[in-house]
Enzyme design. Structure first.
Site, PDB file in Angstrom:
ATOM      1  N   TYR A   1      -4.437   9.713   5.858  1.00 29.49           N
ATOM      2  CA  TYR A   1      -3.821   8.530   5.786  1.00 29.49           C
ATOM      3  C   TYR A   1      -4.542   7.446   6.709  1.00 29.49           C
ATOM      4  O   TYR A   1      -4.108   6.456   6.737  1.00 29.49           O
ATOM      5  CB  TYR A   1      -2.284   8.848   6.098  1.00 29.49           C
ATOM      6  CG  TYR A   1      -1.470   9.667   5.307  1.00 29.49           C
ATOM      7  CD1 TYR A   1      -1.013   9.196   3.915  1.00 29.49           C
ATOM      8  CD2 TYR A   1      -1.347  11.124   5.738  1.00 29.49           C
ATOM      9  CE1 TYR A   1      -0.466   9.953   3.157  1.00 29.49           C
ATOM     10  CE2 TYR A   1      -0.605  11.588   4.761  1.00 29.49           C
ATOM     11  CZ  TYR A   1      -0.033  11.089   3.546  1.00 29.49           C
ATOM     12  OH  TYR A   1       0.569  12.086   2.738  1.00 29.49           O
TER      13      TYR A   1
ATOM     14  N   TYR B   1       5.842   7.734  -0.664  1.00 25.78           N
ATOM     15  CA  TYR B   1       6.507   7.645   0.709  1.00 25.78           C
ATOM     16  C   TYR B   1       5.706   7.125   1.638  1.00 25.78           C
ATOM     17  O   TYR B   1       6.134   6.912   2.691  1.00 25.78           O
ATOM     18  CB  TYR B   1       7.151   8.988   0.986  1.00 25.78           C
ATOM     19  CG  TYR B   1       6.449  10.064   1.721  1.00 25.78           C
ATOM     20  CD1 TYR B   1       5.538  10.726   1.256  1.00 25.78           C
ATOM     21  CD2 TYR B   1       6.592  10.351   3.121  1.00 25.78           C
ATOM     22  CE1 TYR B   1       4.692  11.315   2.126  1.00 25.78           C
ATOM     23  CE2 TYR B   1       6.153  11.190   4.016  1.00 25.78           C
ATOM     24  CZ  TYR B   1       5.011  11.783   3.535  1.00 25.78           C
ATOM     25  OH  TYR B   1       4.353  12.426   4.146  1.00 25.78           O
ATOM     26  N   ARG B   2       4.182   6.987   1.654  1.00 24.48           N
ATOM     27  CA  ARG B   2       3.364   6.890   2.690  1.00 24.48           C
ATOM     28  C   ARG B   2       1.827   6.715   2.194  1.00 24.48           C
ATOM     29  O   ARG B   2       1.933   7.168   0.905  1.00 24.48           O
ATOM     30  CB  ARG B   2       3.552   8.311   3.439  1.00 24.48           C
ATOM     31  CG  ARG B   2       2.458   8.175   4.750  1.00 24.48           C
ATOM     32  CD  ARG B   2       2.731   9.567   5.367  1.00 24.48           C
ATOM     33  NE  ARG B   2       2.055   9.895   6.532  1.00 24.48           N
ATOM     34  CZ  ARG B   2       2.003  11.112   7.332  1.00 24.48           C
ATOM     35  NH1 ARG B   2       2.951  11.899   6.909  1.00 24.48           N
ATOM     36  NH2 ARG B   2       1.295  11.035   8.443  1.00 24.48           N
TER      37      ARG B   2
END
Ligand code: ADP
Length: 520
Positions: free
Chosen positions: A91, A468-469
């Site tokens: 991420y 969600y992310r």
């Protein structure tokens, strides 16, 4: 000394700011040479890392140093990006969203401030890793379990603030957050919940809401403040533990399996954040892809069938566990078997059946909150491997699960990648984690990956699926998919941002929230 400057800051101003920061934290805790800066880049980057680097790193120790560093940043208009352990790989790793942001590394703040055995919680600082808390609990003879993500080397706070998930019954980690301390851009320190009561020692980490608006949630996936302390409730060791695996033979089985899981989860017959894992992800953890397929493009069906046979698994593999007294687990096991046996070809395995199985072994650890690094085996799926997270949410519903899987697989395959994904099952929603594995040394793959993820996000949004992310590079795009009501949600976030951080020094661009005068 790095030549890189924070946006809009002169070399002289920056040098002055770093001098002031060195005076606060000691010269050895400000890093500004190229080697250090590269060490804080995104190690799974698919874009050129040199376009997304910190201008310097400051590593303060303690609340006083943290607030003084923020004051210097504010005075010199230097944007700061806080990391707790900086292992947010897939991420964005330790990298900031905006090139030239100063990284505030909090990992020296790694005290476990409290463990309460009776009320089952711990209070930790930003730098406490899952491994550290786990080992500490074992050392003090605690009977408390933690919940851990699959690579356990990251930090409890950073992962919780990103709303990461694990695999025990406490798998929705932020759900078990209780009590938080936050430093705001103007230097104000806020203790939330019950701890806001003057002199309160009661209930700080057992009742999360206190009185008035509950604000802790706005400090997750946001740039409204820097969290310096957090309470996390822990699971008491159950009297019994039985991990199990059910394999399913066909790709389409994700639909009936998800439908069968729903009532079992909602009634707590299956108590943990269980996982329905795709064949390819199973294989990537323990096999060498080149033994099955050397040509370009995704794995053909014949190769997948061979992998399935070699690993003795299915196209989908459901890992869950039972916790509790033996008679309760016996009764639940009957219900679970009867349910899944209705899917043709379902096969059931217990720990006794899977002795020596690498994947069953590490999933057994994860479902009892034992941190480990085995899942990083997927990096060996190809030379110089890395992966990215594309993570849409799905209700626990067969039709949606199948549609999301088909969509993700088709897009991954069209861009020459395997679908390597899993569904982590919560009570009503599943985190569909798609982890495309790519080679960092292959420029063509990296560029195809960017096009592919852009398309995945857009196509998912067209069907009403949201992530969600997201990775730093896709934060703006993802935020754009939550634009209902003329971007009402983002406008609200921006109003909060302007109120709490009017000059925009905190984590510009985090989750698509930009200060007034800056943009990507
Ligand atoms: P981990 O190492 O646990 O995976 P990181 O430390 O990399 O997590 O943090 C992930 C992200 O969470 C960071 O990039 C940052 O945006 C945010 N974050 C981390 N720590 C804090 C903090 N203490 N306060 C505010 N945001 C934070």
């Amino acid at each position: 000394m790095s030549a890189l400057l924070p946006p809009g800051v002169s070399a002289q101003q920056f040098a002055q700011a770093l001098t002031a920061m060195r005076a606060v934290v000691g010269p050895e805790w400000v890093f500004a040479n190229d080697e250090d800066i590269t060490a804080y880049s995104d190690h799974f980057a698919f874009e050129d890392v040199s376009v997304n680097l910190a201008s310097a790193i400051a590593a303060p120790l303690g609340l006083d140093q943290i607030t003084r560093i923020i004051a210097i940043a504010r005075d010199h208009q230097i944007p700061v990006w806080a990391i707790s352990t900086g292992r947010n790989l897939a991420y964005g790793g330790s990298a900031p969203r905006k090139h030239g942001t100063l990284t505030l590394d909090l990992k020296r703040n790694n005290r476990i401030l409290e463990v309460n055995e009776e009320l089952a919680y711990a209070v930790v600082e930003p730098g406490v890793s899952f491994f550290q808390l786990y080992r500490h609990l074992r050392e003090i003879g605690s009977k408390l379990w933690i919940d851990t993500p699959s690579p356990g080397w990251g930090g409890i706070m950073g992962n919780m603030l990103e709303r990461g998930v694990g695999y025990t019954p406490y798998g929705d980690r932020f759900m078990w957050q209780c009590g938080m301390q936050v430093v705001l851009a103007d230097g104000t320190v806020v203790d939330t919940g019950m701890a806001a009561q003057d002199g309160s020692q009661t209930g700080n980490h057992t009742y999360r809401y206190g009185s008035g608006p509950w604000i802790d949630g706005i400090f997750t996936q946001s740039n409204f403040g820097i969290v310096t302390k957090v309470g996390i409730q822990l699971m008491p060791e159950p009297p019994g533990y039985r991990p199990f695996l059910v394999t399913f033979a066909e790709d389409e089985d994700i639909a009936p399996v998800s439908d069968l899981i729903r009532p079992l989860k909602m009634t707590h017959v299956i108590p943990n954040a269980a996982v329905t894992c795709s064949l390819n992800l199973e294989a990537a953890t323990s096999l060498d892809r080149t033994k099955y397929h050397v040509d370009a493009g995704p794995l053909p069906e014949a190769a997948r069938r061979r992998m399935m046979a070699d690993l003795n698994v299915g196209k989908w593999n459901f890992y869950a566990a039972l916790y509790g007294p033996e008679p309760v687990m016996d009764a639940h096991w009957e219900v679970i078997r009867d349910s899944f046996a209705t899917v043709k070809g379902a096969r059931f395995f217990t720990a006794d059946d899977r002795k020596g199985d690498v994947v069953f072994g590490y999933r057994t650890k994860l479902m009892r909150g034992e941190p480990n690094m085995t899942e990083f085996g997927i990096l060996n799926w190809m030379p110089n491997g890395a992966h990215l997270g594309f993570s849409p949410v799905a209700p626990v519903d067969g039709k949606t699960a199948l549609d999301q899987y088909r969509l993700a697989e088709a897009i991954c395959n069209r861009h020459g990648f395997d679908y390597t994904g899993m569904f982590i099952v919560g009570f009503r929603a599943m985190h569909h984690i798609v982890e495309p594995i790519f080679s960092r040394s292959d420029e063509d793959q990296r560029s195809r990956l960017i096009t592919m993820v852009t398309e995945l996000i857009d196509e998912a949004a067209k069907r009403g699926y949201g992530e969600y992310r997201g990775h730093l590079s896709f934060m703006d795009q993802i935020a754009g998919t939550y634009g209902w009501g003329d971007n009402a949600l983002m406008k609200l976030s921006q109003r909060i941002k302007r109120a709490l951080d009017p000059t925009g020094i905190m984590a510009p661009g985090k989750s698509g929230i930009w200060p007034e005068k800056a943009s990507s």
